[in-house]
Design a protein around this motif. Structure first.
Motif, PDB file in Angstrom:
ATOM      1  N   ASP A 196       0.816  -1.214   0.000  1.00 19.81           N
ATOM      2  CA  ASP A 196       0.000   0.000   0.000  1.00 19.81           C
ATOM      3  C   ASP A 196       0.852   1.267   0.000  1.00 19.81           C
ATOM      4  O   ASP A 196       0.416   2.326   0.442  1.00 19.81           O
ATOM      5  CB  ASP A 196      -0.951   0.005   1.198  1.00 19.81           C
ATOM      6  CG  ASP A 196      -0.212  -0.079   2.535  1.00 19.81           C
ATOM      7  OD1 ASP A 196       1.042  -0.086   2.532  1.00 19.81           O
ATOM      8  OD2 ASP A 196      -0.889  -0.133   3.584  1.00 19.81           O
ATOM      9  N   ASN A 197       2.063   1.169  -0.531  1.00 24.01           N
ATOM     10  CA  ASN A 197       2.960   2.322  -0.567  1.00 24.01           C
ATOM     11  C   ASN A 197       2.478   3.369  -1.550  1.00 24.01           C
ATOM     12  O   ASN A 197       1.963   3.048  -2.617  1.00 24.01           O
ATOM     13  CB  ASN A 197       4.365   1.889  -0.979  1.00 24.01           C
ATOM     14  CG  ASN A 197       4.910   0.794  -0.104  1.00 24.01           C
ATOM     15  OD1 ASN A 197       4.530  -0.354  -0.236  1.00 24.01           O
ATOM     16  ND2 ASN A 197       5.808   1.133   0.797  1.00 24.01           N
ATOM     17  N   PRO A 198       2.671   4.656  -1.225  1.00 23.16           N
ATOM     18  CA  PRO A 198       2.447   5.704  -2.221  1.00 23.16           C
ATOM     19  C   PRO A 198       3.587   5.693  -3.234  1.00 23.16           C
ATOM     20  O   PRO A 198       4.541   4.907  -3.100  1.00 23.16           O
ATOM     21  CB  PRO A 198       2.457   6.984  -1.377  1.00 23.16           C
ATOM     22  CG  PRO A 198       3.397   6.661  -0.251  1.00 23.16           C
ATOM     23  CD  PRO A 198       3.164   5.197   0.051  1.00 23.16           C
ATOM     24  N   LEU A 199       3.517   6.572  -4.199  1.00 27.50           N
ATOM     25  CA  LEU A 199       4.563   6.597  -5.222  1.00 27.50           C
ATOM     26  C   LEU A 199       5.852   7.233  -4.717  1.00 27.50           C
ATOM     27  O   LEU A 199       6.943   6.759  -5.036  1.00 27.50           O
ATOM     28  CB  LEU A 199       4.058   7.355  -6.455  1.00 27.50           C
ATOM     29  CG  LEU A 199       5.033   7.434  -7.635  1.00 27.50           C
ATOM     30  CD1 LEU A 199       5.302   6.050  -8.222  1.00 27.50           C
ATOM     31  CD2 LEU A 199       4.491   8.369  -8.719  1.00 27.50           C
ATOM     32  N   ALA A 243      -1.158  14.078  -9.098  1.00 29.08           N
ATOM     33  CA  ALA A 243      -0.635  14.218  -7.735  1.00 29.08           C
ATOM     34  C   ALA A 243      -1.491  13.444  -6.739  1.00 29.08           C
ATOM     35  O   ALA A 243      -0.967  12.801  -5.819  1.00 29.08           O
ATOM     36  CB  ALA A 243      -0.562  15.690  -7.350  1.00 29.08           C
ATOM     37  N   ARG A 244      -2.796  13.502  -6.892  1.00 24.09           N
ATOM     38  CA  ARG A 244      -3.683  12.767  -5.972  1.00 24.09           C
ATOM     39  C   ARG A 244      -3.455  11.264  -6.092  1.00 24.09           C
ATOM     40  O   ARG A 244      -3.356  10.554  -5.078  1.00 24.09           O
ATOM     41  CB  ARG A 244      -5.142  13.091  -6.286  1.00 24.09           C
ATOM     42  CG  ARG A 244      -6.137  12.293  -5.436  1.00 24.09           C
ATOM     43  CD  ARG A 244      -7.566  12.571  -5.852  1.00 24.09           C
ATOM     44  NE  ARG A 244      -7.851  12.159  -7.222  1.00 24.09           N
ATOM     45  CZ  ARG A 244      -8.138  10.896  -7.563  1.00 24.09           C
ATOM     46  NH1 ARG A 244      -8.145   9.930  -6.649  1.00 24.09           N
ATOM     47  NH2 ARG A 244      -8.402  10.596  -8.830  1.00 24.09           N
ATOM     48  N   LEU A 245      -3.341  10.775  -7.309  1.00 21.79           N
ATOM     49  CA  LEU A 245      -3.124   9.346  -7.499  1.00 21.79           C
ATOM     50  C   LEU A 245      -1.760   8.913  -6.973  1.00 21.79           C
ATOM     51  O   LEU A 245      -1.619   7.803  -6.453  1.00 21.79           O
ATOM     52  CB  LEU A 245      -3.268   8.981  -8.970  1.00 21.79           C
ATOM     53  CG  LEU A 245      -4.676   9.131  -9.553  1.00 21.79           C
ATOM     54  CD1 LEU A 245      -4.678   8.805 -11.044  1.00 21.79           C
ATOM     55  CD2 LEU A 245      -5.680   8.243  -8.820  1.00 21.79           C
ATOM     56  N   ALA A 246      -0.762   9.775  -7.095  1.00 21.58           N
ATOM     57  CA  ALA A 246       0.567   9.441  -6.588  1.00 21.58           C
ATOM     58  C   ALA A 246       0.553   9.236  -5.075  1.00 21.58           C
ATOM     59  O   ALA A 246       1.366   8.471  -4.537  1.00 21.58           O
ATOM     60  CB  ALA A 246       1.567  10.532  -6.959  1.00 21.58           C
ATOM     61  N   ARG A 247      -0.372   9.896  -4.383  1.00 22.81           N
ATOM     62  CA  ARG A 247      -0.483   9.746  -2.921  1.00 22.81           C
ATOM     63  C   ARG A 247      -1.355   8.562  -2.519  1.00 22.81           C
ATOM     64  O   ARG A 247      -1.408   8.187  -1.351  1.00 22.81           O
ATOM     65  CB  ARG A 247      -1.066  11.015  -2.308  1.00 22.81           C
ATOM     66  CG  ARG A 247      -0.202  12.257  -2.460  1.00 22.81           C
ATOM     67  CD  ARG A 247      -0.746  13.393  -1.618  1.00 22.81           C
ATOM     68  NE  ARG A 247      -2.062  13.822  -2.059  1.00 22.81           N
ATOM     69  CZ  ARG A 247      -2.292  14.782  -2.960  1.00 22.81           C
ATOM     70  NH1 ARG A 247      -1.259  15.401  -3.527  1.00 22.81           N
ATOM     71  NH2 ARG A 247      -3.518  15.128  -3.297  1.00 22.81           N
ATOM     72  N   THR A 248      -2.052   7.958  -3.452  1.00 20.66           N
ATOM     73  CA  THR A 248      -2.996   6.893  -3.157  1.00 20.66           C
ATOM     74  C   THR A 248      -2.271   5.605  -2.776  1.00 20.66           C
ATOM     75  O   THR A 248      -1.293   5.229  -3.434  1.00 20.66           O
ATOM     76  CB  THR A 248      -3.895   6.634  -4.384  1.00 20.66           C
ATOM     77  OG1 THR A 248      -4.554   7.844  -4.737  1.00 20.66           O
ATOM     78  CG2 THR A 248      -4.927   5.560  -4.087  1.00 20.66           C
ATOM     79  N   PRO A 249      -2.714   4.912  -1.714  1.00 21.97           N
ATOM     80  CA  PRO A 249      -2.084   3.639  -1.359  1.00 21.97           C
ATOM     81  C   PRO A 249      -2.079   2.668  -2.533  1.00 21.97           C
ATOM     82  O   PRO A 249      -3.081   2.475  -3.207  1.00 21.97           O
ATOM     83  CB  PRO A 249      -2.983   3.115  -0.222  1.00 21.97           C
ATOM     84  CG  PRO A 249      -3.554   4.348   0.403  1.00 21.97           C
ATOM     85  CD  PRO A 249      -3.763   5.301  -0.743  1.00 21.97           C
ATOM     86  N   GLY A 250      -0.912   2.078  -2.775  1.00 22.80           N
ATOM     87  CA  GLY A 250      -0.756   1.151  -3.895  1.00 22.80           C
ATOM     88  C   GLY A 250      -0.117   1.775  -5.117  1.00 22.80           C
ATOM     89  O   GLY A 250       0.309   1.058  -6.019  1.00 22.80           O
ATOM     90  N   GLY A 252       2.710   3.090  -5.341  1.00 21.62           N
ATOM     91  CA  GLY A 252       4.122   2.729  -5.391  1.00 21.62           C
ATOM     92  C   GLY A 252       4.377   1.267  -5.673  1.00 21.62           C
ATOM     93  O   GLY A 252       5.536   0.835  -5.716  1.00 21.62           O
ATOM     94  N   ALA A 253       3.320   0.495  -5.878  1.00 27.59           N
ATOM     95  CA  ALA A 253       3.501  -0.935  -6.163  1.00 27.59           C
ATOM     96  C   ALA A 253       4.256  -1.137  -7.466  1.00 27.59           C
ATOM     97  O   ALA A 253       4.037  -0.429  -8.446  1.00 27.59           O
ATOM     98  CB  ALA A 253       2.136  -1.630  -6.244  1.00 27.59           C
ATOM     99  N   ALA A 254       5.174  -2.108  -7.446  1.00 26.75           N
ATOM    100  CA  ALA A 254       5.900  -2.514  -8.660  1.00 26.75           C
ATOM    101  C   ALA A 254       6.566  -1.335  -9.356  1.00 26.75           C
ATOM    102  O   ALA A 254       6.412  -1.126 -10.558  1.00 26.75           O
ATOM    103  CB  ALA A 254       4.959  -3.242  -9.623  1.00 26.75           C
ATOM    104  N   GLY A 255       7.309  -0.562  -8.578  1.00 25.77           N
ATOM    105  CA  GLY A 255       8.077   0.537  -9.161  1.00 25.77           C
ATOM    106  C   GLY A 255       7.238   1.634  -9.762  1.00 25.77           C
ATOM    107  O   GLY A 255       7.700   2.384 -10.622  1.00 25.77           O
ATOM    108  N   GLY A 256       5.990   1.770  -9.287  1.00 23.53           N
ATOM    109  CA  GLY A 256       5.103   2.809  -9.802  1.00 23.53           C
ATOM    110  C   GLY A 256       4.116   2.311 -10.834  1.00 23.53           C
ATOM    111  O   GLY A 256       3.330   3.100 -11.367  1.00 23.53           O
ATOM    112  N   LEU A 257       4.099   1.002 -11.104  1.00 17.06           N
ATOM    113  CA  LEU A 257       3.094   0.468 -12.022  1.00 17.06           C
ATOM    114  C   LEU A 257       1.689   0.634 -11.446  1.00 17.06           C
ATOM    115  O   LEU A 257       0.719   0.778 -12.195  1.00 17.06           O
ATOM    116  CB  LEU A 257       3.372  -1.006 -12.313  1.00 17.06           C
ATOM    117  CG  LEU A 257       4.489  -1.269 -13.328  1.00 17.06           C
ATOM    118  CD1 LEU A 257       4.896  -2.734 -13.323  1.00 17.06           C
ATOM    119  CD2 LEU A 257       4.056  -0.841 -14.724  1.00 17.06           C
ATOM    120  N   GLY A 258       1.590   0.648 -10.122  1.00 17.53           N
ATOM    121  CA  GLY A 258       0.296   0.939  -9.508  1.00 17.53           C
ATOM    122  C   GLY A 258      -0.203   2.316  -9.893  1.00 17.53           C
ATOM    123  O   GLY A 258      -1.388   2.509 -10.205  1.00 17.53           O
TER     124      GLY A 258
END
Length: 378
Positions: A196-199, A243-250, A252-258
């Motif tokens: 659930d990491n952000p970007l 910017a909002r999506l970059a803060r969303t949990p997930g 940061g999954a898979a190097g930012g593929l989330g």
């Protein structure tokens, strides 16, 4: 009385596949309880093995040639179910650490371009639900390669496309996602992940997962700066929700593929829960008296909903006791007791490094299976 046992572990990363773990546990269990009826399930959590897990059910594999993480051609598999028009595309199989040529990491330049090519193959096969299994990748490119291979325009000041890899993201000046979004119009895009990491930032894709991909401390700073510049560049180019999506949990999954998947309208789902449902775990639990699960490392991340805990939660709703076997367990007993009746760790049974010795791991898993039979089945 016949005892029904469900064995459903995750893989022991670097040592044994989920199916190999289940087979070893079953062997030991049946030594001590030959009367037990055993069902094996080899689920996945969105990382490596997701296509294999799907194909253990009703999906069938299809082969596709794509661009690998370093730009070389790569043969990968996607899983397709024509009946439900669903396809599973595994990022680890396309741009993962396990498919790097000679195992040489490329933290600044590895690309996710091949994932978009695999998605196009899935769409051409008739899928209207595409599951991106996000985990185990070699890339930290914010999903830029995926977006570009689906038709997005990501260009530098001179109008040429930005080059592959996270290092190049800072050069973004022009962006148009219309064609990529159009390619997925009407498609249910599922982003299956167990993180659930952000970007961006200290909990982001570069800081947390970059070192696993060979990034040095300076590489991590450069990648995080480039990802931040990528987000700002997208917003300046007319992508207002970046910017909002970059803060969303997930994100940061898979190097930012989330993050890229969210830009395309994808929705984040627990990878473990998704694949448990896909493989009919609830039906198997309903007919089980005891469950055995596990993973390579039972730790704080496990409690966030990785496969063993996700399965234990389902089993608890049906009143079925769950026992865990792990390569190692860093959690105290009071943290595991809420989920598992017992926990065994291979690291407690040997002074050797079983994580790098699959044969030793298999022997110890069989021993754990026998212990479970002796103590809990009789």
């Amino acid at each position: 009385m016949m005892v029904s046992v469900l064995i459903a572990p995750d893989k022991f990363k670097g040592s044994l596949s989920a199916d190999d773990v289940a087979l070893a546990l079953e062997r030991g269990l049946l030594e001590g309880a030959p009367h037990a009826r055993v069902h094996r399930l080899a689920p996945a959590d969105g990382g490596e093995g997701s296509v294999a897990a799907a194909c253990a059910g009703r999906f069938r594999p299809e082969t596709v040639t794509v661009t690998g993480p370093t730009g070389l051609p790569l043969t990968a598999r996607v899983a397709v179910d024509a009946r439900t028009r669903t396809a599973v595309v595994e990022a680890a199989a396309v741009c993962g650490l396990g498919v790097l040529p000679y195992g040489r990491t490329a933290p600044l330049t590895a690309t996710s371009r091949g994932l978009g090519q695999a998605v196009r193959h899935a769409l051409a096969s008739g899928a209207d639900t595409v599951v991106l299994a996000l985990g185990g990748v070699a890339t930290t490119d914010g999903g830029a390669g995926l977006l570009q291979s689906l038709g997005a325009v990501l260009a530098r000041e001179d109008g040429t496309p930005i080059e592959p890899g996270g290092r190049e993201l800072a050069g973004l000046r022009t962006a148009d996602l219309a064609e990529a979004r159009s390619a997925l119009a009407g498609v249910d895009l599922v982003l299956a992940t167990d993180v659930d990491n952000p970007l961006l930032g200290p909990a982001g894709a570069a800081a947390v997962y970059g070192p696993q991909k060979g990034a040095t401390a300076s590489d991590v700073r450069e990648l995080d700066d480039s990802l931040g510049a990528f987000v700002r560049g997208l917003e300046a180019a007319g992508v207002p929700d970046a910017a909002r999506l970059a803060r969303t949990p997930g994100a940061g999954a898979a190097g930012g593929l989330g993050f890229a998947g969210m830009l395309l309208g994808g929705r984040v789902r627990s990878g473990a829960d998704y694949f448990l449902t896909l493989l009919g775990a609830d039906e198997l639990l309903a007919g089980s008296d005891l469950v055995i699960t596990g993973e390579g490392s039972l730790d704080e991340q496990s409690l966030a909903g990785k496969l063993p805990v996700a399965l234990a939660r389902r089993a608890r709703r049906q009143g079925v006791p769950v026992h865990a076997v792990a390569g190692r367990c860093t959690l105290p007993a009071d943290r595991t007791a809420a989920h598992f009746r017992s926990v065994q760790a291979l690291a407690d049974l040997t002074d050797e490094d079983c994580a790098s010795d699959s044969a030793l791991s298999a022997r110890l898993l069989a021993r754990c299976g026998r212990t479970l039979a002796d103590r809990w089945i009789g």
